[in-house]
Design an enzyme around this catalytic site. Sequence first.
Site: not given
Ligand code: NAI
Ligand code: 15L
Length: 275
Positions: A169, A139
């Site tokens: 977040s 990832y």
């Molecule tokens: P999440 O998993 O809740 O949302 C990701 C969304 O992407 C989901 O709704 C999923 O259906 C969609 N998705 C997955 N595969 C797909 C595809 N092939 N085509 C279209 N849509 C697709 O994740 P979250 O927490 O909302 O994170 C959003 C972004 O932020 C991600 O890229 C994640 O890597 C990044 N991120 C999030 C962090 C966090 O703490 N929440 C930390 C670091 C990065």
């Molecule tokens: C991420 O990149 C992930 O999207 C989130 O689900 C958490 O694991 C976050 O990092 C984290 O490091 O806490």
Amino acid sequence: MTDTPAKPVLLTGAAGGLGRQLAPALAARGWKLVLTDLVPFPDALPEGARFVRADLADGPAILRLAEGCGTVLHFGGVSTEHPFEQVVDANIRGLYHIYEAARRERARVVFASSNHAVGFHERAEPLDDDCQLLPDSYYGLSKVYGEMMGRMYWFKHGVETVAVRIGSSFPRPVDARMLSTWLSYADLIRLMERATLSPATGCCVIWGASANARSFWRQDARGSLGGAPQDSADPFTAELADKRTQAVFTERYQGGGYTDIDRTRPTPVQGRLFE
Ligand code: NAI
Ligand code: 15L
């Protein structure tokens, strides 16, 4: 800086945890949003937004979705560690489709990168935005690829990128590590506003974290985008400072538990790349 973008904004991953925070908040500011995700949008559609279901792996669909958009907030994809084959379609192929669409539209990409692009740095080592990339997972490796794709499209095509290395977040921090990595939803939304509305960003990396006293991260381009985080994990310190695991890798490195997933190396590296 104006308050609303001149052109509609495409938000991928709209049905995910962060997308569901961003969509209503940005729509409430009068932004015209094109929302997309692999799964249906689970909430009431915000005013001024339309939702189109699409797979990031479907190039023609992504090109159609981006038509007329000035910014892509790219939050879609596999968001935690998974086997390599499951990461590839959304996070590698999908990212290419996003960048091709941005190139065609002359749009800016705001890329949800992750701290896991640099997760094998030790927690005691404060990082600047130009630190060594040390992904801790397939990832995290996909986020490195995304950041590098942004650079290539900037030098070759002039596509602007703000790569936001998001920490954690969530509604609130839940353990000792998140006292360093937490990004409040309100700070995330403010960050997306500035990344979208800043007149010029070039290709930059910023840390996606609130104003946490225990932050692992220092120098970045946030200052030139304007604004600063307003929230902090500090009020949770007394409650969470001792909330740690017994896992040696997890507690040693910034990426936490991701550094332990499928690990076969018995002990941590002493030093950086070489023992
Ligand atoms: P999440 O998993 O809740 O949302 C990701 C969304 O992407 C989901 O709704 C999923 O259906 C969609 N998705 C997955 N595969 C797909 C595809 N092939 N085509 C279209 N849509 C697709 O994740 P979250 O927490 O909302 O994170 C959003 C972004 O932020 C991600 O890229 C994640 O890597 C990044 N991120 C999030 C962090 C966090 O703490 N929440 C930390 C670091 C990065
Ligand atoms: C991420 O990149 C992930 O999207 C989130 O689900 C958490 O694991 C976050 O990092 C984290 O490091 O806490």
